[in-house]
Scaffold this motif. Structure first.
Motif, PDB file in Angstrom:
ATOM      1  N   ARG A  64      -5.211   1.514 -20.540  1.00 56.33           N
ATOM      2  CA  ARG A  64      -4.450   0.727 -21.493  1.00 56.33           C
ATOM      3  C   ARG A  64      -3.101   0.284 -20.929  1.00 56.33           C
ATOM      4  NH1 ARG A  64      -6.867   1.608 -26.721  1.00 56.33           N
ATOM      5  NH2 ARG A  64      -8.424   3.216 -26.491  1.00 56.33           N
ATOM      6  N   SER A  65      -2.888   0.542 -19.655  1.00 53.54           N
ATOM      7  CA  SER A  65      -1.589   0.203 -19.077  1.00 53.54           C
ATOM      8  C   SER A  65      -1.427  -1.301 -18.889  1.00 53.54           C
ATOM      9  CB  SER A  65      -1.404   0.901 -17.730  1.00 53.54           C
ATOM     10  OG  SER A  65      -2.379   0.477 -16.804  1.00 53.54           O
ATOM     11  N   GLY A  66      -2.516  -2.026 -18.681  1.00 49.41           N
ATOM     12  CA  GLY A  66      -2.450  -3.473 -18.525  1.00 49.41           C
ATOM     13  C   GLY A  66      -1.846  -3.879 -17.195  1.00 49.41           C
ATOM     14  N   PRO A  67      -2.027  -5.152 -16.828  1.00 49.67           N
ATOM     15  CA  PRO A  67      -1.533  -5.628 -15.543  1.00 49.67           C
ATOM     16  C   PRO A  67      -0.019  -5.633 -15.455  1.00 49.67           C
ATOM     17  CG  PRO A  67      -2.395  -7.447 -16.847  1.00 49.67           C
ATOM     18  CD  PRO A  67      -2.720  -6.173 -17.585  1.00 49.67           C
ATOM     19  N   GLY A  68       0.649  -5.776 -16.571  1.00 53.72           N
ATOM     20  CA  GLY A  68       2.111  -5.789 -16.546  1.00 53.72           C
ATOM     21  C   GLY A  68       2.672  -4.477 -16.024  1.00 53.72           C
ATOM     22  N   ASN A  69       2.096  -3.368 -16.463  1.00 52.22           N
ATOM     23  CA  ASN A  69       2.568  -2.065 -15.998  1.00 52.22           C
ATOM     24  C   ASN A  69       2.257  -1.854 -14.524  1.00 52.22           C
ATOM     25  OD1 ASN A  69       3.678  -1.316 -18.441  1.00 52.22           O
ATOM     26  ND2 ASN A  69       1.772  -0.439 -19.190  1.00 52.22           N
ATOM     27  N   ALA A  70       1.079  -2.263 -14.089  1.00 55.06           N
ATOM     28  CA  ALA A  70       0.724  -2.119 -12.677  1.00 55.06           C
ATOM     29  C   ALA A  70       1.667  -2.934 -11.814  1.00 55.06           C
ATOM     30  CB  ALA A  70      -0.720  -2.563 -12.451  1.00 55.06           C
TER      31      ALA A  70
ATOM     32  N   ALA B 113       0.096  -7.309  -7.249  1.00 56.00           N
ATOM     33  CA  ALA B 113      -0.696  -6.304  -7.956  1.00 56.00           C
ATOM     34  C   ALA B 113      -2.168  -6.700  -8.078  1.00 56.00           C
ATOM     35  CB  ALA B 113      -0.113  -6.068  -9.354  1.00 56.00           C
ATOM     36  N   LEU B 114      -2.482  -7.970  -7.819  1.00 57.63           N
ATOM     37  CA  LEU B 114      -3.866  -8.421  -7.899  1.00 57.63           C
ATOM     38  C   LEU B 114      -4.686  -7.822  -6.767  1.00 57.63           C
ATOM     39  CD1 LEU B 114      -3.338 -12.215  -8.668  1.00 57.63           C
ATOM     40  CD2 LEU B 114      -3.942 -10.409 -10.297  1.00 57.63           C
ATOM     41  N   THR B 115      -5.923  -7.497  -7.051  1.00 57.53           N
ATOM     42  CA  THR B 115      -6.835  -6.995  -6.024  1.00 57.53           C
ATOM     43  C   THR B 115      -7.802  -8.102  -5.634  1.00 57.53           C
ATOM     44  OG1 THR B 115      -8.327  -6.148  -7.722  1.00 57.53           O
ATOM     45  CG2 THR B 115      -6.672  -4.618  -6.854  1.00 57.53           C
ATOM     46  N   ASP B 116      -8.491  -7.902  -4.533  1.00 55.52           N
ATOM     47  CA  ASP B 116      -9.499  -8.850  -4.052  1.00 55.52           C
ATOM     48  C   ASP B 116      -8.937 -10.246  -3.800  1.00 55.52           C
ATOM     49  OD1 ASP B 116     -11.432  -6.843  -4.172  1.00 55.52           O
ATOM     50  OD2 ASP B 116     -11.818  -7.270  -6.284  1.00 55.52           O
ATOM     51  N   ILE B 117      -7.732 -10.308  -3.250  1.00 56.76           N
ATOM     52  CA  ILE B 117      -7.122 -11.571  -2.843  1.00 56.76           C
ATOM     53  C   ILE B 117      -7.177 -11.609  -1.319  1.00 56.76           C
ATOM     54  CG2 ILE B 117      -4.960 -12.891  -2.750  1.00 56.76           C
ATOM     55  CD1 ILE B 117      -6.093 -12.760  -5.562  1.00 56.76           C
ATOM     56  N   ASP B 118      -7.632 -12.706  -0.761  1.00 58.95           N
ATOM     57  CA  ASP B 118      -7.662 -12.853   0.695  1.00 58.95           C
ATOM     58  C   ASP B 118      -6.257 -13.213   1.169  1.00 58.95           C
ATOM     59  OD1 ASP B 118      -7.988 -13.479   3.362  1.00 58.95           O
ATOM     60  OD2 ASP B 118      -9.751 -14.747   3.056  1.00 58.95           O
ATOM     61  N   ARG B 119      -5.515 -12.213   1.569  1.00 57.33           N
ATOM     62  CA  ARG B 119      -4.108 -12.411   1.944  1.00 57.33           C
ATOM     63  C   ARG B 119      -3.940 -13.219   3.226  1.00 57.33           C
ATOM     64  NH1 ARG B 119      -0.978  -9.544  -1.710  1.00 57.33           N
ATOM     65  NH2 ARG B 119      -2.171  -8.029  -2.866  1.00 57.33           N
ATOM     66  N   THR B 120      -5.026 -13.450   3.959  1.00 60.89           N
ATOM     67  CA  THR B 120      -4.933 -14.311   5.134  1.00 60.89           C
ATOM     68  C   THR B 120      -4.973 -15.787   4.739  1.00 60.89           C
ATOM     69  OG1 THR B 120      -7.328 -14.379   5.540  1.00 60.89           O
ATOM     70  CG2 THR B 120      -6.077 -12.567   6.571  1.00 60.89           C
ATOM     71  N   ARG B 121      -5.305 -16.072   3.483  1.00 58.76           N
ATOM     72  CA  ARG B 121      -5.449 -17.471   3.044  1.00 58.76           C
ATOM     73  C   ARG B 121      -4.443 -17.887   1.981  1.00 58.76           C
ATOM     74  NH1 ARG B 121     -11.411 -18.420   1.422  1.00 58.76           N
ATOM     75  NH2 ARG B 121     -10.714 -20.564   1.487  1.00 58.76           N
ATOM     76  N   ILE B 122      -3.621 -16.964   1.514  1.00 57.26           N
ATOM     77  CA  ILE B 122      -2.730 -17.279   0.394  1.00 57.26           C
ATOM     78  C   ILE B 122      -1.624 -18.265   0.745  1.00 57.26           C
ATOM     79  CG2 ILE B 122      -3.174 -15.113  -0.833  1.00 57.26           C
ATOM     80  CD1 ILE B 122      -0.423 -14.141   0.227  1.00 57.26           C
TER      81      ILE B 122
ATOM     82  N   LYS C 119      -7.659 -19.788  -6.381  1.00 59.00           N
ATOM     83  CA  LYS C 119      -8.092 -18.389  -6.418  1.00 59.00           C
ATOM     84  C   LYS C 119      -7.073 -17.417  -6.997  1.00 59.00           C
ATOM     85  CE  LYS C 119     -11.905 -19.414  -4.254  1.00 59.00           C
ATOM     86  NZ  LYS C 119     -13.141 -19.549  -4.965  1.00 59.00           N
ATOM     87  N   VAL C 120      -5.795 -17.709  -6.876  1.00 63.26           N
ATOM     88  CA  VAL C 120      -4.777 -16.748  -7.305  1.00 63.26           C
ATOM     89  C   VAL C 120      -4.148 -17.138  -8.640  1.00 63.26           C
ATOM     90  CG1 VAL C 120      -2.632 -15.572  -6.672  1.00 63.26           C
ATOM     91  CG2 VAL C 120      -4.318 -16.141  -4.897  1.00 63.26           C
TER      92      VAL C 120
ATOM     93  N   GLU D  54      -4.951 -12.665 -16.155  1.00 61.50           N
ATOM     94  CA  GLU D  54      -4.641 -11.236 -16.213  1.00 61.50           C
ATOM     95  C   GLU D  54      -3.313 -10.985 -16.941  1.00 61.50           C
ATOM     96  OE1 GLU D  54      -5.441  -8.988 -12.670  1.00 61.50           O
ATOM     97  OE2 GLU D  54      -7.179 -10.246 -12.216  1.00 61.50           O
ATOM     98  N   ALA D  55      -2.454 -11.991 -16.997  1.00 57.62           N
ATOM     99  CA  ALA D  55      -1.206 -11.832 -17.728  1.00 57.62           C
ATOM    100  C   ALA D  55      -1.454 -11.825 -19.244  1.00 57.62           C
ATOM    101  CB  ALA D  55      -0.236 -12.957 -17.373  1.00 57.62           C
ATOM    102  N   THR D  56      -2.552 -12.424 -19.664  1.00 57.21           N
ATOM    103  CA  THR D  56      -2.846 -12.474 -21.097  1.00 57.21           C
ATOM    104  C   THR D  56      -3.757 -11.340 -21.549  1.00 57.21           C
ATOM    105  OG1 THR D  56      -4.713 -13.972 -20.701  1.00 57.21           O
ATOM    106  CG2 THR D  56      -2.578 -14.978 -21.166  1.00 57.21           C
ATOM    107  N   MET D  57      -4.187 -10.492 -20.610  1.00 58.85           N
ATOM    108  CA  MET D  57      -5.084  -9.388 -20.987  1.00 58.85           C
ATOM    109  C   MET D  57      -4.330  -8.281 -21.675  1.00 58.85           C
ATOM    110  SD  MET D  57      -7.501  -9.374 -17.605  1.00 58.85           S
ATOM    111  CE  MET D  57      -8.220  -7.793 -17.893  1.00 58.85           C
TER     112      MET D  57
END
Length: 171
Positions: free
Chosen positions: A6-12, A142-151, A160-161, A168-171
């Motif tokens: 229940r922490s949500g993306p904001g807390n992470a 904080a996002l996972t599964d992001i290809d940091r070589t392409r950002i 993609k991002v 995820e901000a609205t979750m």
């Protein structure tokens, strides 16, 4: 619901450590053997920058200065949306080498963008909300599964991002 976080993306995002400004200059983004600063803070580069700037066209509208630490060349980078975009777009670049030779590079069709623009400035910069920019950095880091070589490419970032940041901000 049992087992739900229940922490949500904001807390992470609040717990994500931010990168640090350049230790050697006190301001600037240091990455890949280079230091990037906003034009307002270019004085940190001293006389070497003054010498390089003499080779620029007098009306060249650069926003960012990059010092290549390996060869001491300077790049003067046009970034028209630096204060208005969360991830500003790199425009025309003029590279000035220590011998005074110059090279102009036009923007790519799929241009590069900058992340962590708050690193380029000091906390007292008034062109954009520095704390809001730091929060943006925390959110995408904080996002996972992001290809940091392409950002660094605008097309990947926008397709993609950015959608994940908004969803995820609205979750």
């Amino acid at each position: 619901m049992a087992g739900c976080d229940r922490s949500g993306p904001g807390n992470a995002a609040r717990n994500v450590p931010l990168p640090k400004r350049s230790k050697r200059y006190g301001v600037g983004k240091e990455i890949g053997g280079a230091v990037y600063v906003h034009r307002k803070y270019e004085r940190v580069f001293g006389l070497a920058l003054e010498a390089a700037r003499r080779y620029l066209p007098p009306d060249f509208p650069y926003t960012v200065v990059k010092l290549n630490l390996a060869n001491e060349s300077f790049s003067f980078i046009e970034v028209a949306d630096f204060d208005t975009a969360s991830e500003p777009t790199i425009g025309t670049v003029i590279v000035v080498k220590t011998d005074g030779s110059c090279r102009r590079m036009r923007p790519l069709i799929d241009p590069f963008i900058y992340h962590h623009k708050w690193l380029f400035v000091a906390d007292d910069y008034d062109g954009f909300d520095v704390e809001e920019s730091k929060a943006r950095s925390r959110a995408w880091m904080a996002l996972t599964d992001i290809d940091r070589t392409r950002i660094g490419k605008r097309s990947y970032w926008q397709s993609k991002v950015v959608p994940r940041l908004h969803s995820e901000a609205t979750m």
